[in-house]
Design a protein around this motif. Sequence first.
Motif, mmCIF file in Angstrom:
data_model
loop_
_atom_site.group_PDB
_atom_site.id
_atom_site.type_symbol
_atom_site.label_atom_id
_atom_site.label_comp_id
_atom_site.label_asym_id
_atom_site.label_seq_id
_atom_site.Cartn_x
_atom_site.Cartn_y
_atom_site.Cartn_z
ATOM 1 N N THR A 1 -43.297 33.967 -4.001
ATOM 2 C CA THR A 1 -42.035 34.036 -3.270
ATOM 3 C C THR A 1 -40.871 34.342 -4.212
ATOM 4 O OG1 THR A 1 -42.916 32.392 -1.750
ATOM 5 C CG2 THR A 1 -40.547 32.812 -1.646
ATOM 6 N N GLY A 2 -40.815 33.655 -5.326
ATOM 7 C CA GLY A 2 -39.748 33.892 -6.303
ATOM 8 C C GLY A 2 -39.829 35.281 -6.913
ATOM 9 N N LEU A 3 -41.059 35.752 -7.154
ATOM 10 C CA LEU A 3 -41.224 37.095 -7.706
ATOM 11 C C LEU A 3 -40.743 38.140 -6.701
ATOM 12 C CD1 LEU A 3 -42.203 39.084 -9.846
ATOM 13 C CD2 LEU A 3 -44.505 38.873 -8.888
ATOM 14 N N ARG A 4 -41.147 37.999 -5.440
ATOM 15 C CA ARG A 4 -40.708 38.956 -4.411
ATOM 16 C C ARG A 4 -39.187 38.937 -4.272
ATOM 17 N NH1 ARG A 4 -44.312 41.537 -1.320
ATOM 18 N NH2 ARG A 4 -46.468 40.808 -1.401
ATOM 19 N N SER A 5 -38.591 37.763 -4.338
ATOM 20 C CA SER A 5 -37.143 37.642 -4.237
ATOM 21 C C SER A 5 -36.456 38.356 -5.406
ATOM 22 C CB SER A 5 -36.752 36.169 -4.211
ATOM 23 O OG SER A 5 -35.358 36.025 -4.279
ATOM 24 N N SER A 6 -36.957 38.135 -6.626
ATOM 25 C CA SER A 6 -36.373 38.790 -7.808
ATOM 26 C C SER A 6 -36.536 40.300 -7.743
ATOM 27 C CB SER A 6 -37.031 38.271 -9.089
ATOM 28 O OG SER A 6 -36.774 36.915 -9.262
ATOM 29 N N LEU A 7 -37.696 40.757 -7.294
ATOM 30 C CA LEU A 7 -37.954 42.190 -7.223
ATOM 31 C C LEU A 7 -37.125 42.864 -6.137
ATOM 32 C CD1 LEU A 7 -41.838 42.241 -7.685
ATOM 33 C CD2 LEU A 7 -40.106 42.902 -9.365
ATOM 34 N N SER A 8 -36.856 42.148 -5.042
ATOM 35 C CA SER A 8 -36.095 42.750 -3.938
ATOM 36 C C SER A 8 -34.644 43.021 -4.336
ATOM 37 C CB SER A 8 -36.164 41.870 -2.697
ATOM 38 O OG SER A 8 -35.510 40.645 -2.936
ATOM 39 N N GLU A 9 -34.161 42.368 -5.383
ATOM 40 C CA GLU A 9 -32.790 42.582 -5.852
ATOM 41 C C GLU A 9 -32.670 43.830 -6.726
ATOM 42 O OE1 GLU A 9 -31.748 38.995 -7.879
ATOM 43 O OE2 GLU A 9 -31.940 37.766 -6.076
ATOM 44 N N LEU A 10 -33.815 44.438 -7.095
ATOM 45 C CA LEU A 10 -33.805 45.583 -7.998
ATOM 46 C C LEU A 10 -33.857 46.890 -7.225
ATOM 47 C CD1 LEU A 10 -36.380 44.291 -10.653
ATOM 48 C CD2 LEU A 10 -33.895 44.072 -10.690
ATOM 49 N N GLY A 11 -33.373 47.946 -7.863
ATOM 50 C CA GLY A 11 -33.427 49.279 -7.275
ATOM 51 C C GLY A 11 -34.808 49.902 -7.486
ATOM 52 N N LEU A 12 -35.051 51.006 -6.812
ATOM 53 C CA LEU A 12 -36.347 51.678 -6.873
ATOM 54 C C LEU A 12 -36.696 52.093 -8.309
ATOM 55 C CD1 LEU A 12 -38.814 52.785 -5.402
ATOM 56 C CD2 LEU A 12 -37.505 54.876 -4.944
ATOM 57 N N GLU A 13 -35.738 52.638 -9.036
ATOM 58 C CA GLU A 13 -36.017 53.071 -10.413
ATOM 59 C C GLU A 13 -36.324 51.880 -11.324
ATOM 60 O OE1 GLU A 13 -36.583 56.175 -11.586
ATOM 61 O OE2 GLU A 13 -36.452 56.658 -9.450
#
Length: 182
Positions: free
Chosen positions: A102-114
């Motif tokens: 859950t924390g990983l998905r949350s952190s990744l969702s804040e990043l852009g595609l590149e």
Amino acid sequence: MTEQSDSRPDDNGLLNAQVREAEAALNKLGASDPELAATLARVLGVVASEAARTTRFARALAKALTPPDSQTAPRPAERPRRSRRAPGVIDPFAVFAETGETGLRSSLSELGLEQLRDIVSEHGMDHDRLALKWKDPQRVIDRIVERVESRTAKGAAFRGRPEQPALRHDEAAGPAAEDSSP
């Protein structure tokens, strides 16, 4: 005369000069350390005789004595991997270890595609060479989470369960044997 023997006179002159230089060096060494000079002379004699007798050994010896910069370029498998992409802004394995999926998905969702693609590239998560072409960030996030979970779990069967200590064979058989007695 053959082509090979036509080119020999220059080679023989150079060879003779090199043999004379080696002989002089061994004689000079022999004045201060005759045992070492004799050992080197025997080693060189054996190596030269074997190289003259076996062409395979002669080629291997020539290759070993060739300076590294003049040898052929390393094969692609030997070259270090160089990525043209920037390093990832987060370490998905560290985030997963601290906060879980859950924390990983949350952190990744804040990043852009590149930035997500940078993470995929840095950690070699594009095994089928498709993830760096995807345009949907959620799809790239799913790939990162899947690869992190997979690599984190790799070898878990051999680590045992940390919350349950592994029982030795004699300990596991002990209570069962006591229960069956009248």
